[in-house]
Design an enzyme around this catalytic site. Structure first.
Site, PDB file in Angstrom:
ATOM      1  CE  LYS A   1       0.986  10.333   3.156  1.00 36.53           C
ATOM      2  NZ  LYS A   1       2.123   9.410   2.959  1.00 36.53           N
TER       3      LYS A   1
ATOM      4  CG  ASP B   1       0.798   5.258   7.024  1.00 36.24           C
ATOM      5  OD1 ASP B   1      -0.123   4.417   6.994  1.00 36.24           O
ATOM      6  OD2 ASP B   1       1.710   5.302   6.181  1.00 36.24           O
TER       7      ASP B   1
ATOM      8  CE  LYS C   1       3.721   3.300   7.514  1.00 36.21           C
ATOM      9  NZ  LYS C   1       4.662   3.243   6.393  1.00 36.21           N
TER      10      LYS C   1
ATOM     11  CG  ASP D   1       2.495   9.446   6.263  1.00 31.29           C
ATOM     12  OD1 ASP D   1       3.387   9.855   5.493  1.00 31.29           O
ATOM     13  OD2 ASP D   1       1.693   8.550   5.960  1.00 31.29           O
TER      14      ASP D   1
ATOM     15  CG  ASP E   1       2.484   1.405   4.418  1.00 30.04           C
ATOM     16  OD1 ASP E   1       1.996   2.437   4.938  1.00 30.04           O
ATOM     17  OD2 ASP E   1       3.683   1.086   4.555  1.00 30.04           O
TER      18      ASP E   1
ATOM     19  CD  GLU F   1      -0.820   6.041   3.693  1.00 28.72           C
ATOM     20  OE1 GLU F   1      -0.215   7.085   3.988  1.00 28.72           O
ATOM     21  OE2 GLU F   1      -0.226   4.954   3.532  1.00 28.72           O
TER      22      GLU F   1
ATOM     23  NE  ARG G   1       1.294   5.441  -3.725  1.00 31.17           N
ATOM     24  CZ  ARG G   1       2.403   4.743  -4.014  1.00 31.17           C
ATOM     25  NH1 ARG G   1       2.457   4.013  -5.119  1.00 31.17           N
ATOM     26  NH2 ARG G   1       3.436   4.791  -3.206  1.00 31.17           N
TER      27      ARG G   1
END
Length: 497
Positions: A268, A273, A280, A291, A350, A352, A354
């Site tokens: 990933k 993010d 967030k 991230d 959030d 995201e 996946r």
């Protein structure tokens, strides 16, 4: 730091320091005994004075020890002898580097790798020693001004690792492996620690191309238009909120037999993010530069196995973009169509990671893989479940899960297997699409893995949730380089088969 392997008497080493071990109750290791004999009981007398009891991780630096060629003798506490195992060995090595960190001892000889560690040979001990020594001296100053660059004027510059004569060949193999692993870990840390305005998807693509040139890896970078042709609507949905163009990076290490099915690592790569429209909280949001640590770990692992010249076919796939909340960003309630054809209701922007991974996992099918492992800082729920000690492991194949768990134990980069039962799948039901992208608060790390499992039915697959292990917060803030040791050990064992 430079490393070399040698066999020789500790009292005769003409170095700035020689490192030996002392167990609790002031019991000397074999190398310490040799120095004590040459010094006519000097070490024993010092210990009898109570300055060092042998507690694990303690240290004492002695100067001008009689009849010893080295300028200093460094005593390192090893703890209880019957409890001296792999964890204690690593702690002792780290303590030995720390003991000389602020000294003028540049050329050092260590005898810690000569101390028996149950179930482990000289190759393992040397590889671990090199990895820990490099990790202990790692510093990141790439984005500091020239006046604040780290000046390494103190500490170890050359480290000679002494082993028994019969272990020299194994030790040299361990040295090569340890150097490659340390190189991969440092690369992963550098990428993770770099500021998100530097470490963009384009930067990662450039790093992949550079890695390909220097290490003989085949690299391909797919652009937005390529992904549109492939139908990667889920990945592109996340990317559409950012001005930074998304990239799908493919790195191939082809050192196995031509007909050997590859192991595929999918990392990933959300380079920052914000949470998107599901924004967030502001506190600690800066840490969302981490991230992309799943992607960074794939980079580091590919670098390590390339330097080891591992005889295996391995492919790294890195979907990378930013998750931003601009006027074009996806919204809660939007429906995305993934490369697999499955539609996804976005209930939380959030979640995201996946959404980009699912298309990369579908893309992995084209390589007819022997196994696929994805690595992602996926859920805060995994941190709640396992803390910061173990990565979460999910798999549709028990044999693959066991390989990864065993590799984590051997590398001391542990994972813990979590359930992936069908009972959890219904939490992802949607009234408007084939699947929702979240399944509620209960079992959040499990339902995230269940989401990914919908896209991995055609091969053996495992998912590593590294949200709790990829970086540290607080005063020691920084990337850890995990799970590069686990992944590298897993691939080494695969190659050995």
């Amino acid at each position: 730091m430079e490393f070399s392997i040698k066999n020789g008497n500790p009292e005769k080493q003409r170095s700035d320091a020689v490192i030996v071990g002392v167990f609790e109750s002031r019991k000397l290791s074999a190398a310490a005994v040799a120095i004590d004999l040459a010094a006519e009981g000097y070490i024993t007398a010092v210990l009898r004075s109570g300055d060092l009891e042998g507690k694990l991780g303690s240290s004492l630096v002695l100067h001008s020890v009689p009849n010893v060629a080295a300028t200093r003798v460094v005593l390192i506490g090893l703890g209880k002898e019957r409890e001296f195992k792999e964890r204690e060995y690593r702690q002792a090595v780290r303590a030995s580097v720390r003991a000389l960190a602020s000294s003028a001892a540049a050329n050092v000889t260590t005898y810690l790798a000569d101390i028996p560690v149950k179930k482990y040979d000289a190759a393992w001990k040397v590889a671990q020693l090199v990895e820990i020594a490099q990790d202990s001296t790692y510093r990141f100053d790439a984005t500091k001004g020239k006046d604040n660059k780290i000046k390494d004027t103190k500490g170890i510059k050359k480290l000679v690792i002494s082993v028994a004569k019969s272990d020299v060949k194994k030790a040299e193999d361990g040295l090569k492996q340890g150097l490659a692993l340390a190189s991969g870990i440092s690369f992963t840390k550098d990428l993770g620690n770099l500021a998100p305005n530097y470490c963009t998807p384009t930067y990662l693509a450039d790093q992949a191309k550079a890695l390909g040139k220097t290490h003989g890896l085949q690299v391909e970078v797919l652009e937005r238009a390529d992904m549109e042709k492939l139908g990667m609507g889920s990945f592109l949905g996340v990317a559409q909120g950012s001005v930074e163009p998304p990239k799908l990076i493919v790195i191939q290490h082809k050192k196995g037999k031509k007909n050997q099915k590859p192991v595929v690592l999918v990392g990933k790569g959300i380079t920052f993010d914000t949470g998107g429209i599901s924004l967030k909280p502001g506190a600690e949001m800066d840490e969302m530069k981490y991230d992309m640590c799943g992607a960074a770990s794939v980079f580091g692992t590919m670098k390590a196995i390339a330097e080891m010249e591992l005889p295996l076919n391995v492919i790294g796939i890195i979907p990378t973009c930013e998750n931003m909340p601009d006027g074009n960003a996806i919204k809660p309630g939007d429906i995305l169509t993934s490369m697999s054809g499955q539609t996804i209701e976005v209930l939380n922007t959030d979640a995201e990671g996946r959404l980009i991974l699912c298309d990369a996992l579908t893309y992995a099918e084209k390589f007819d893989p022997a196994a696929v492992v994805d690595i992602a800082t996926l859920t805060g729920a995994c941190v709640i479940a396992l803390g910061h000690h173990a990565s979460g492991l999910f798999s549709n194949k028990d044999g693959l899960a066991k390989e990864l768990l065993d590799a984590g134990e051997a590398a001391l980069d542990r994972a813990w297997q979590m359930p992936l039962w069908d009972d959890y799948q219904s939490q992802l039901d949607s009234n408007f699409a084939d699947i929702a992208n979240i399944g509620g608060r209960a079992g959040g790390s499990i339902t995230a893995a269940c989401f990914l499992s919908r896209f991995t039915k055609k091969y053996d697959w495992a998912h590593l949730d590294i949200a709790g292990t990829a970086w540290k917060s607080g005063k020691d803030k920084g990337a850890t380089g995990r799970p590069v040791p686990l992944l590298t050990e897993f691939l080494i064992k695969r190659a050995a088969k």
